[in-house]
Design a protein around this motif. Structure first.
Motif, PDB file in Angstrom:
ATOM      1  N   GLU A 746       0.850  -1.188   0.000  1.00  0.00           N
ATOM      2  CA  GLU A 746       0.000   0.000   0.000  1.00  0.00           C
ATOM      3  C   GLU A 746       0.886   1.239   0.000  1.00  0.00           C
ATOM      4  OE1 GLU A 746      -2.996   0.083   2.975  1.00  0.00           O
ATOM      5  OE2 GLU A 746      -3.684  -1.975   2.601  1.00  0.00           O
ATOM      6  N   ILE A 747       0.595   2.152  -0.908  1.00  0.00           N
ATOM      7  CA  ILE A 747       1.403   3.364  -1.068  1.00  0.00           C
ATOM      8  C   ILE A 747       0.562   4.572  -0.685  1.00  0.00           C
ATOM      9  CG2 ILE A 747       2.777   4.756  -2.657  1.00  0.00           C
ATOM     10  CD1 ILE A 747       2.987   2.242  -4.435  1.00  0.00           C
ATOM     11  N   GLU A 748       1.035   5.322   0.282  1.00  0.00           N
ATOM     12  CA  GLU A 748       0.378   6.569   0.663  1.00  0.00           C
ATOM     13  C   GLU A 748       0.998   7.726  -0.107  1.00  0.00           C
ATOM     14  OE1 GLU A 748       0.639   7.148   4.824  1.00  0.00           O
ATOM     15  OE2 GLU A 748      -0.424   5.300   5.342  1.00  0.00           O
ATOM     16  N   ASP A 749       0.177   8.710  -0.392  1.00  0.00           N
ATOM     17  CA  ASP A 749       0.655   9.918  -1.091  1.00  0.00           C
ATOM     18  C   ASP A 749       1.369   9.562  -2.396  1.00  0.00           C
ATOM     19  OD1 ASP A 749      -0.279  11.582   0.980  1.00  0.00           O
ATOM     20  OD2 ASP A 749       1.543  11.200   2.128  1.00  0.00           O
ATOM     21  N   ALA A 750       0.836   8.574  -3.113  1.00  0.00           N
ATOM     22  CA  ALA A 750       1.470   8.144  -4.361  1.00  0.00           C
ATOM     23  C   ALA A 750       1.566   9.305  -5.343  1.00  0.00           C
ATOM     24  CB  ALA A 750       0.669   6.998  -4.980  1.00  0.00           C
ATOM     25  N   ILE A 751       2.710   9.400  -6.007  1.00  0.00           N
ATOM     26  CA  ILE A 751       2.965  10.486  -6.958  1.00  0.00           C
ATOM     27  C   ILE A 751       2.400  10.074  -8.310  1.00  0.00           C
ATOM     28  CG2 ILE A 751       4.744  11.882  -8.065  1.00  0.00           C
ATOM     29  CD1 ILE A 751       6.541  11.196  -5.624  1.00  0.00           C
ATOM     30  N   VAL A 797       0.977  16.656 -11.857  1.00  0.00           N
ATOM     31  CA  VAL A 797       1.434  15.641 -10.921  1.00  0.00           C
ATOM     32  C   VAL A 797       1.123  16.094  -9.503  1.00  0.00           C
ATOM     33  CG1 VAL A 797       3.437  14.335 -10.112  1.00  0.00           C
ATOM     34  CG2 VAL A 797       3.266  14.988 -12.509  1.00  0.00           C
ATOM     35  N   SER A 798       0.670  15.165  -8.690  1.00  0.00           N
ATOM     36  CA  SER A 798       0.370  15.489  -7.296  1.00  0.00           C
ATOM     37  C   SER A 798       0.568  14.247  -6.447  1.00  0.00           C
ATOM     38  CB  SER A 798      -1.064  16.003  -7.151  1.00  0.00           C
ATOM     39  OG  SER A 798      -1.992  14.989  -7.480  1.00  0.00           O
ATOM     40  N   ASN A 799       0.556  14.433  -5.140  1.00  0.00           N
ATOM     41  CA  ASN A 799       0.538  13.303  -4.221  1.00  0.00           C
ATOM     42  C   ASN A 799      -0.910  12.855  -4.064  1.00  0.00           C
ATOM     43  OD1 ASN A 799       3.100  15.034  -2.944  1.00  0.00           O
ATOM     44  ND2 ASN A 799       3.372  12.811  -2.958  1.00  0.00           N
ATOM     45  N   SER A 800      -1.223  11.706  -4.641  1.00  0.00           N
ATOM     46  CA  SER A 800      -2.612  11.254  -4.696  1.00  0.00           C
ATOM     47  C   SER A 800      -3.006  10.576  -3.388  1.00  0.00           C
ATOM     48  CB  SER A 800      -2.791  10.265  -5.853  1.00  0.00           C
ATOM     49  OG  SER A 800      -2.225   9.014  -5.510  1.00  0.00           O
ATOM     50  N   GLY A 801      -4.234  10.025  -3.412  1.00  0.00           N
ATOM     51  CA  GLY A 801      -4.720   9.313  -2.235  1.00  0.00           C
ATOM     52  C   GLY A 801      -4.001   8.011  -1.987  1.00  0.00           C
ATOM     53  N   GLY A 802      -3.420   7.415  -3.029  1.00  0.00           N
ATOM     54  CA  GLY A 802      -2.655   6.203  -2.805  1.00  0.00           C
ATOM     55  C   GLY A 802      -2.817   5.183  -3.903  1.00  0.00           C
ATOM     56  N   ARG A 803      -2.078   4.088  -3.744  1.00  0.00           N
ATOM     57  CA  ARG A 803      -2.096   2.991  -4.699  1.00  0.00           C
ATOM     58  C   ARG A 803      -1.710   1.727  -3.952  1.00  0.00           C
ATOM     59  NH1 ARG A 803       0.618   3.098 -10.768  1.00  0.00           N
ATOM     60  NH2 ARG A 803      -0.893   1.657 -11.672  1.00  0.00           N
ATOM     61  N   LEU A 832      -3.819 -12.412  -8.359  1.00  0.00           N
ATOM     62  CA  LEU A 832      -3.951 -11.012  -7.959  1.00  0.00           C
ATOM     63  C   LEU A 832      -5.282 -10.830  -7.240  1.00  0.00           C
ATOM     64  CD1 LEU A 832      -2.668  -8.190  -8.091  1.00  0.00           C
ATOM     65  CD2 LEU A 832      -3.836  -7.863 -10.286  1.00  0.00           C
ATOM     66  N   LEU A 833      -5.218 -10.609  -5.927  1.00  0.00           N
ATOM     67  CA  LEU A 833      -6.427 -10.449  -5.133  1.00  0.00           C
ATOM     68  C   LEU A 833      -7.009  -9.053  -5.249  1.00  0.00           C
ATOM     69  CD1 LEU A 833      -5.188 -12.271  -1.906  1.00  0.00           C
ATOM     70  CD2 LEU A 833      -6.878 -13.127  -3.540  1.00  0.00           C
ATOM     71  N   ASP A 834      -6.137  -8.056  -5.348  1.00  0.00           N
ATOM     72  CA  ASP A 834      -6.619  -6.674  -5.363  1.00  0.00           C
ATOM     73  C   ASP A 834      -5.568  -5.777  -5.987  1.00  0.00           C
ATOM     74  OD1 ASP A 834      -8.302  -4.562  -4.966  1.00  0.00           O
ATOM     75  OD2 ASP A 834      -7.990  -4.389  -2.799  1.00  0.00           O
ATOM     76  N   GLY A 835      -6.036  -4.701  -6.585  1.00  0.00           N
ATOM     77  CA  GLY A 835      -5.176  -3.661  -7.117  1.00  0.00           C
ATOM     78  C   GLY A 835      -6.016  -2.416  -7.272  1.00  0.00           C
ATOM     79  N   TRP A 836      -5.539  -1.292  -6.793  1.00  0.00           N
ATOM     80  CA  TRP A 836      -6.396  -0.104  -6.761  1.00  0.00           C
ATOM     81  C   TRP A 836      -5.579   1.168  -6.796  1.00  0.00           C
ATOM     82  CZ3 TRP A 836      -4.897   2.554  -2.439  1.00  0.00           C
ATOM     83  CH2 TRP A 836      -4.353   1.805  -1.399  1.00  0.00           C
ATOM     84  N   ASP A 837      -6.243   2.231  -7.224  1.00  0.00           N
ATOM     85  CA  ASP A 837      -5.710   3.594  -7.174  1.00  0.00           C
ATOM     86  C   ASP A 837      -6.735   4.482  -6.496  1.00  0.00           C
ATOM     87  OD1 ASP A 837      -3.254   3.283  -8.580  1.00  0.00           O
ATOM     88  OD2 ASP A 837      -4.397   3.134 -10.435  1.00  0.00           O
ATOM     89  N   ILE A 838      -6.265   5.488  -5.798  1.00  0.00           N
ATOM     90  CA  ILE A 838      -7.120   6.562  -5.304  1.00  0.00           C
ATOM     91  C   ILE A 838      -6.594   7.843  -5.946  1.00  0.00           C
ATOM     92  CG2 ILE A 838      -7.931   7.839  -3.291  1.00  0.00           C
ATOM     93  CD1 ILE A 838      -7.501   5.359  -1.625  1.00  0.00           C
ATOM     94  N   GLY A 842      -9.391  11.245  -0.438  1.00  0.00           N
ATOM     95  CA  GLY A 842     -10.827  11.312  -0.217  1.00  0.00           C
ATOM     96  C   GLY A 842     -11.662  10.727  -1.328  1.00  0.00           C
ATOM     97  N   ALA A 843     -11.053  10.457  -2.483  1.00  0.00           N
ATOM     98  CA  ALA A 843     -11.804   9.898  -3.610  1.00  0.00           C
ATOM     99  C   ALA A 843     -12.005   8.399  -3.405  1.00  0.00           C
ATOM    100  CB  ALA A 843     -11.069  10.162  -4.917  1.00  0.00           C
TER     101      ALA A 843
END
Length: 969
Positions: A746-751, A797-803, A832-838, A842-843
């Protein structure tokens, strides 16, 4: 073999086994230096130990595996491993890239190329693309490779930034004696994709046995594959999504042919009439893009000029060596130089009058010395139909023309990569080791692009008249001249845009504007490590490693002035410059708690000139309750600092594809939030009033542009990974090794760059005005552009909700004597059980597990049999069924997973035979059953332009054959 060597070899191979790595016996025999190593270091740890057990999963690809694959490009072989996702850049998906054509990159866990750290002998390698961390695998000599170790999971505490998804470490042979010649030739069943490779590798040791030096000189040439040479992509088509949105299966019913509305003979709007030229180059009223053939009655078949695989030629020189200065100290060096040339090719530029004039109208009348003169070359019928549409009192027209007379677009890229490492390593005192190195790497990338025009010169050339007044004073009154005197002084040549082959050589030379790009990446590294045993506990010694690394990265990419200003009809791409440095310190510990249980941990502190201080760490346990079973668990926090492009890239123009305008189909009476948000735009409202509902034509769909921006305010992203696994080597089945691992990253503040489709949906479906500010619509109809159609969608480019991603890896390795020979097998499977982007904090999550490029089930199975001088290998790659992107489907009102594609299985075969002890011949077939890639048509998310499929995931070329030889002396 003496007792010491037997013990050392057993230790080395046992260490590899318990790390989840398999060595082949021949690899050990070919590299005697492996037998001499008593203490080994595995990827993911700097501690040298005779019991080098990794808490992280490691998979290995031996040098022998590479030889038995017959690949020229290492990327092709690595991608068979299910741990890798579809690459961002490959030879088959980068034809439309402005900077990455011909590169070969890897992407662990589908988390992005920039989150996979590529190492050579545990040290960083300079990138192959400006502003990024993307290492080009083409510059690493395969004949030097002893093995490739793939570690999945965070490893930043040991290696620093970019190892969020894992590490790919190319371990080179320690030494080599003799000389080896390699040659290979191959081509596809269609007669294209020709490939040839020749190399010589040599090595020798000093007379005193203290030193060894190796050299490699290689050449490879991979030919192109063109869209016109595959039936599925030979003719322009568009997925039938805009014509029957109630029928999901219509996505795979191509509207074919779907020719471009920019024809080489031109189309012209004069007053209320549209004109073009027929196949006999005769002017006619009316225009249609229906038809068959390379060029339809009026439209243009772009697929006739597009490329599936980019021609790539490489020269590679490498050298490596060491010399023992004493029993405890050794000097070593590595050096490589690679020169690569790649050629992209795509259809001629679609040029129109709104690329030149703000109002999209070309004047065809000019007042000169109180006399009204008409434009040179304009046919009477078009001139007589023309009207004054912009209110200046002069007639004008609109034109659109494919610049076939100027030539195809594309670029020739010459990329040079140079890297060397100098260092010392040895033993400080009993069981304490050190290494110190300096690494310098530089990549230069120079491109020359063709098929573009100088917009300003084109305008001067268009504004031409017949010189009945002898304006230029040369005494000739029946010639066409440019009106602008300054332009004439710079050899302005009037241009004729009417009909086929209308642009003569002089006009073509005047308006042509070859684009130049010059880019470079420089990397400098100084690093050092020490490792040894601190003290003894009842269960064994506490070991540690510690070290530092100082790294400087500098990158620049600069186009010519016209390209930067967007005045050559191409993307407006300004120069990018950036640099940073980082100083890092780390410490790693291994603590034996019980004879069967040990703890490993590491921490790394980094100080970046860009984002400041960061911290990475990992902690893991190995528990071996019985000899044949070991459990492992590791948790890691990894950091990735933004790269130069992400930080410093100025607004660069892009032409995104696959976007869905949420306003399509909105009517005047629609009262829901979507309808009201769309109708609030004056252009959309005007379009609805004219058509009954919001309607787009082909040019509108394909005419969306936008600017990508970096962000100097970015901060680092932080990834947390957890891996739990087991290694089982049952005594009751000799030769069987089983590894099973669960991973969660899990990646927080993903670029990330905020997805354009996300912004469209947020603006219109949710009414979020913050995102509407990035969207520009055309206010009024202009030529072929409908009112309200999308003109620009910018992103930054921004620090997103995560990946994040989650899954299970299973590896089975089994070998045994079978009949007169040796049978070997290896299965690698990922669920692959899960894979996601935010997209933004908050999204909602955007789930991508199970979508094209990220199938839930992926596997590779290798089977081999060796008897006497004969060897046979059969490799199978399984890519499970997948659905189209759910966010893309939602734009048409389709349910998630309502439209998808089936599973694919590829079969690759190779057979080899030793004619003598020194000479081997081999041959193989890739994609033996000639599987067609699944149809992912133009207009569908995930389709690579010109291939009609996802060319990074599936094979767009088809069956290929190759033959080769290998001679060692």
């Amino acid at each position: 073999m003496n007792t010491f060597k037997k013990s050392a070899l057993k230790i080395a191979m046992t260490s590899a086994l318990f790390s989840g790595v398999s060595f082949t016996a021949s690899a050990a025999e070919e590299n005697p230096s492996v037998q001499e190593i008593e203490r080994v270091e595995v990827t993911g740890s700097r501690i040298r130990s005779a019991e080098a057990l990794s808490s992280s999963p490691i998979q290995v690809l031996s040098g022998e595996d590479i030889q038995k694959s017959g690949v020229i490009n290492l990327q092709d072989l690595l991608l068979e491993n299910p741990a890798f996702g579809s690459p961002a850049i490959s030879r088959t998906n980068s034809n439309f890239s402005t900077s990455g054509g011909g590169l070969a990159t890897v992407d662990l866990r589908n988390l992005g190329t920039n989150r996979t750290l590529v190492l050579v002998n545990g040290r960083r390698h300079v990138a192959g693309r400006a502003g990024s961390t993307d290492v080009d695998l083409n510059v690493i000599p395969t004949q030097f490779i002893e093995r490739v170790e793939v570690l999945t999971g965070g490893a930043s505490s040991v290696y620093g930034s970019d190892a969020v998804a894992g590490v790919v470490n190319f371990v080179l042979k320690k030494e080599y004696e003799g000389i080896e010649f390699d040659g290979q030739y191959g081509e596809s069943a269609e007669g294209d994709d020709t490939s040839s490779q020749f190399s010589v590798t040599a090595g020798t040791s000093s007379s005193d046995g203290k030193g060894n030096v190796m050299f490699h000189l290689g050449y490879s040439d991979q030919g192109g594959v063109f869209s016109r040479d595959r039936d599925r992509s030979a003719v322009d088509q568009l997925a039938n999504i805009y014509f029957d949105p109630e029928n999901p299966s219509a996505i795979f019913e191509p509207n074919r042919p779907f020719f471009s509305s920019f024809p080489p003979q031109g189309r012209f709007d004069a007053g209320d009439t549209r004109y073009t030229y027929n196949a006999n180059n005769q002017l006619q009223a009316g225009f249609s893009t229906n038809g068959n053939g390379t060029i339809g009655p009026d439209g243009f078949n772009r697929s006739n000029y597009r490329t599936i695989a980019i021609p790539t030629e490489r020269f590679l020189f490498a050298s490596k060596g060491h010399y023992e200065l004493s029993d405890q100290h050794k000097f070593f060096f590595e050096g490589t130089y690679a020169a690569t040339e790649s050629d992209t090719e795509l259809e001629p530029f679609p040029f129109a009058s709104d690329d030149i004039y703000a109002n999209g109208r070309v004047p065809v009348e000019f007042m000169v010395n109180d006399q009204l003169l008409r434009s040179a070359y304009i046919p009477d019928e078009i001139y007589n139909s023309a009207t004054d549409t912009d209110g200046d009192g002069m007639k004008d027209i609109f034109f659109a023309k494919r610049l076939l007379d100027i030539g195809n677009r594309g670029y020739v890229a010459e990329r040079d990569t140079f890297r060397f490492t100098l260092g010392m390593e040895g033993e400080i005192f009993n069981d304490w080791f050190y290494d110190f190195h300096y690494t310098y790497g530089k990549t230069k990338d120079n491109q020359v692009s063709g098929g573009l025009v100088n917009v300003q010169n084109f305008r001067y050339a268009l504004e031409s008249v017949m010189d009945s007044q002898d304006i230029d004073g040369d005494g000739i009154t029946d010639e066409a001249i440019c009106l602008d005197a300054t332009a004439r002084s710079f050899n302005c040549a009037p241009i004729n845009i009417y009909g086929f082959n209308s642009i003569d050589a002089a006009a073509g030379a005047y308006v042509s504007a070859p684009s130049m790009r010059s880019a470079s990446i420089t990397q400098k590294i100084v690093g050092g490590n020490v490792s040894g045993e601190l003290f003894e506990l009842p269960a064994g010694y506490v070991a540690m490693a510690a070290g530092f690394e100082y790294r400087e990265e500098e990158s620049s990419a600069q186009f010519d002035a016209l390209q930067q200003a967007g005045l050559n009809a191409g993307n407006a791409i300004p120069a990018t410059f950036g640099e940073f440095d980082v100083l890092e310190f780390y410490a790693e510990f291994e603590v034996p708690i019980l004879e069967s249980l040990n703890f490993k941990g590491a921490v790394r502190s980094s100080d970046y000139s860009t984002v400041g201080g960061t911290m990475s760490w990992n902690a893991g346990f190995n528990w071996q309750p019985i000899d044949s079973l070991r459990f492992r668990v590791i948790q890691a926090q990894s950091t990735r600092a933004p790269n130069i492009n992400e930080l410093f890239s100025p607004p660069s123009q892009d032409f995104p594809s696959g976007l869905i305008d949420p306003c399509v189909g909105v009517t005047a009476g629609q009262s829901d939030a979507l309808g009201q948000n769309c109708l609030a735009n004056p252009g959309v409202a005007a379009n609805v009033a004219a058509n009954g509902s919001f309607t787009l034509n082909q040019s509108d769909i394909q005419g969306v542009s936008g600017f990508n921006r970096g962000n100097p305010e970015l901060k680092e992203e932080v990834g947390t990974s957890t891996t739990v696994g087991m290694v089982f080597t049952p005594e009751f089945v000799e030769g069987l090794d089983i590894t099973l691992d669960y991973f969660d990253i899990e990646i927080e503040d993903a670029i990330v760059s905020t997805p354009r489709q996300f912004m469209l949906d947020q603006c219109y479906a949710s009414g979020n005005q913050e995102f509407c500010e990035f969207i520009t619509r055309r206010p009024t109809a202009a030529g072929n552009n409908s009112a309200g159609s999308l003109e620009f969608i910018d992103t930054a480019v921004s620090n997103s909700g995560g990946r994040g991603t989650e899954g299970v890896d299973l590896t089975l390795i089994y070998s045994e004597e079978l009949g007169p020979g040796q049978f070997r097998s290896r299965l690698a499977y990922t669920y692959l059980l899960d894979g996601w982007d935010i997209p933004l904090p908050g999204a909602d999550k955007d789930e991508w597990a199970g979508e094209v490029g990220a199938s839930e089930h992926k596997a590779s199975l290798n089977l081999g049999y060796n008897v006497n001088d004969f060897d046979f290998t059969w490799r199978m790659t399984y890519i499970g069924s997948a659905s189209l992107d759910d966010q893309w489907l939602a734009g048409f009102g389709f349910e998630k997973e309502s439209v998808g594609i089936g599973a694919e299985v590829y079969h690759d075969l190779q057979a080899s035979y030793y004619i003598t002890e020194s000479v081997e011949v081999f041959g193989g077939i890739n994609n033996a059953f000639d599987n067609e890639p699944p149809a992912i048509l133009t207009g569908v998310d995930g389709s690579d332009t010109g291939t009609e499929t996802d060319a990074g995931t599936y094979d767009p070329i088809g069956r290929t054959f190759y033959l080769g030889f290998r001679a060692k002396f």
